[in-house]
Design a protein around this motif. Sequence first.
Motif, PDB file in Angstrom:
ATOM      1  N   CYS A  42      35.904  -2.850  -0.406  1.00 58.28           N
ATOM      2  CA  CYS A  42      34.978  -1.507  -0.377  1.00 58.28           C
ATOM      3  C   CYS A  42      34.767  -1.225  -1.775  1.00 58.28           C
ATOM      4  N   CYS A  97      33.150   2.633  -3.128  1.00 62.49           N
ATOM      5  CA  CYS A  97      32.159   2.765  -1.884  1.00 62.49           C
ATOM      6  C   CYS A  97      32.616   3.848  -0.991  1.00 62.49           C
ATOM      7  N   GLN A  98      32.197   4.943  -0.656  1.00 64.97           N
ATOM      8  CA  GLN A  98      32.523   5.604   0.618  1.00 64.97           C
ATOM      9  C   GLN A  98      31.347   6.081   1.391  1.00 64.97           C
ATOM     10  N   ALA A  99      30.434   5.451   1.466  1.00 65.59           N
ATOM     11  CA  ALA A  99      29.056   5.705   2.051  1.00 65.59           C
ATOM     12  C   ALA A  99      29.412   5.920   3.489  1.00 65.59           C
ATOM     13  N   CYS A 100      30.216   5.481   4.099  1.00 63.80           N
ATOM     14  CA  CYS A 100      30.520   5.553   5.659  1.00 63.80           C
ATOM     15  C   CYS A 100      30.959   6.913   5.950  1.00 63.80           C
ATOM     16  N   GLY A 121      37.543  -2.027   6.778  1.00 65.10           N
ATOM     17  CA  GLY A 121      36.692  -0.976   6.089  1.00 65.10           C
ATOM     18  C   GLY A 121      37.275   0.316   5.907  1.00 65.10           C
ATOM     19  N   LYS A 122      36.671   1.197   5.078  1.00 64.98           N
ATOM     20  CA  LYS A 122      37.337   2.647   5.273  1.00 64.98           C
ATOM     21  C   LYS A 122      36.763   3.328   6.520  1.00 64.98           C
ATOM     22  N   HIS A 123      35.744   2.613   7.268  1.00 66.45           N
ATOM     23  CA  HIS A 123      35.451   3.486   8.430  1.00 66.45           C
ATOM     24  C   HIS A 123      36.268   2.788   9.709  1.00 66.45           C
ATOM     25  N   LEU A 141      35.442  -5.869   8.277  1.00 66.68           N
ATOM     26  CA  LEU A 141      34.390  -6.043   7.377  1.00 66.68           C
ATOM     27  C   LEU A 141      34.532  -7.454   6.957  1.00 66.68           C
ATOM     28  N   ILE A 182      25.087   2.017   7.162  1.00 63.93           N
ATOM     29  CA  ILE A 182      24.846   2.364   5.889  1.00 63.93           C
ATOM     30  C   ILE A 182      25.798   1.574   4.996  1.00 63.93           C
ATOM     31  N   CYS A 183      26.399   0.828   5.669  1.00 69.61           N
ATOM     32  CA  CYS A 183      27.585  -0.145   4.766  1.00 69.61           C
ATOM     33  C   CYS A 183      26.712  -1.317   4.284  1.00 69.61           C
ATOM     34  N   PRO A 184      27.079  -1.228   2.788  1.00 65.68           N
ATOM     35  CA  PRO A 184      26.168  -2.132   2.006  1.00 65.68           C
ATOM     36  C   PRO A 184      26.643  -3.837   2.810  1.00 65.68           C
ATOM     37  N   TRP A 185      27.733  -3.890   3.173  1.00 70.57           N
ATOM     38  CA  TRP A 185      28.218  -5.461   3.455  1.00 70.57           C
ATOM     39  C   TRP A 185      27.414  -5.946   4.743  1.00 70.57           C
TER      40      TRP A 185
HETATM   41  S1  SF4 Z   1      30.390   1.947   3.723  1.00 75.80           S
HETATM   42 FE1  SF4 Z   1      31.613   1.287   1.743  1.00 75.80          FE
HETATM   43  S2  SF4 Z   1      33.346   2.139   2.287  1.00 75.80           S
HETATM   44 FE2  SF4 Z   1      32.499   2.178   4.080  1.00 75.80          FE
HETATM   45  S3  SF4 Z   1      33.384   0.296   5.078  1.00 75.80           S
HETATM   46 FE3  SF4 Z   1      31.293  -0.234   4.016  1.00 75.80          FE
HETATM   47  S4  SF4 Z   1      31.862  -0.860   2.035  1.00 75.80           S
HETATM   48 FE4  SF4 Z   1      33.675   0.279   2.908  1.00 75.80          FE
END
Ligand code: SF4
Length: 363
Positions: free
Chosen positions: A192, A195-198, A157-159, A163, A251-254
């Motif tokens: 991802c 999305c860039q919520a993280c 994931g971007k974090h 994932l 915060i991650c939708p997954w």
């Molecule tokens: S919050 Fe969004 S960008 Fe960050 S790891 Fe989860 S899906 Fe990916």
Amino acid sequence: MASLRQWATELGFSQIGVADVDLSSAEAPLMDWLARGFHGEMHYMASHGLKRARPAELVPGTVRVITARMDYLPASLPPLPGEWQRIEWDRLHRPTAAAVSMYARGRDYHKVLRARLQKLADKLAELIGPFGHRVFTDSAPVLEVELASRSGLGWRGKHTLLLSREAGSAFFLGEIFVDIALPLTEAETAHCGSCQACIDVCPTQAIVGERLVDARRCISYLTIEQAGPIPPELRPLMGNRIYGCDDCQLICPWNKFARRAVLPDFDVRPALANPDLLQLWSWDEATFLRLTEGSPIRRIGFASWQRNIAVAMGNALRGQLDGAVRVAMRDALSAWLSTPPAGTDAALVGEHVEWALAQAPTA
Ligand code: SF4
Ligand code: SF4
């Protein structure tokens, strides 16, 4: 593979895969991350050099890596979708509460995973005869997210965490390096999207690019890995996070797909079920050692534990607090300063206690 999967399930793993040992395309990003100093004081990250990206150099004879995932959300969490995240966000917004990362509220996963990975290897040896192998979990010399994503357990994931579409990111990873050419499992693609919520939610802006974390700013690093003082400019951003940080995962939708642990080892300890800062600050070292026995928290030692709580208390004192609680917190911190324990760690904790008291309006 079918037998391996069956045994893995019986041992509490949720998924396994098999990765190749050619990680050459991961070498340049690894060297760049190290060159930029993003590993901070985690010198062990650098000390293994490119061996980290070359499993066959780390364990000679390795031709495949069995990767494994074990879910860790405590089984006691409420079953309603989104409810456990709401509880965790709520805790982060209560300044007198203490936030301990979810993975650390039960037994130390290192021991649990290592023992079960070894059992998995033993099972395989019973079937095919002795073979060369070595088990790892969360081990510095191993690029475990890289291996896990290449073997289909998920994507980075971007974090930077792994994932999974079936399980979000609330799981531990482990590996068995083997000298037998097991069939490879297919890599997973990234999901991802835009999305860039993280990245946006990170309290310290530690995610400095997609899949790029500056550990020196990351609260998990600051509260767990870093032994000395926490940089003063980052302390106010840490809120009440005293051991690790889950924000980029919450915060991650997954993570609506995150799964409960199947092993009781990850049940929450009573002392960590709903901790508050004053209560944790009242622990002496003997209490800390007793209540964290077999927990990953014990590894940071009592001084770092107190350092972290002092920062969180300073952050609480800066905000809106009930008058009696404010007085109790100030008194507890002042009492520590008036009778600090002997030893070099007292200087470290004392500096953070003084910082905490300086955050509090006196009137
Ligand atoms: S919050 Fe969004 S960008 Fe960050 S790891 Fe989860 S899906 Fe990916
Ligand atoms: S663990 Fe916390 S501080 Fe570290 S990158 Fe994630 S949100 Fe940021």
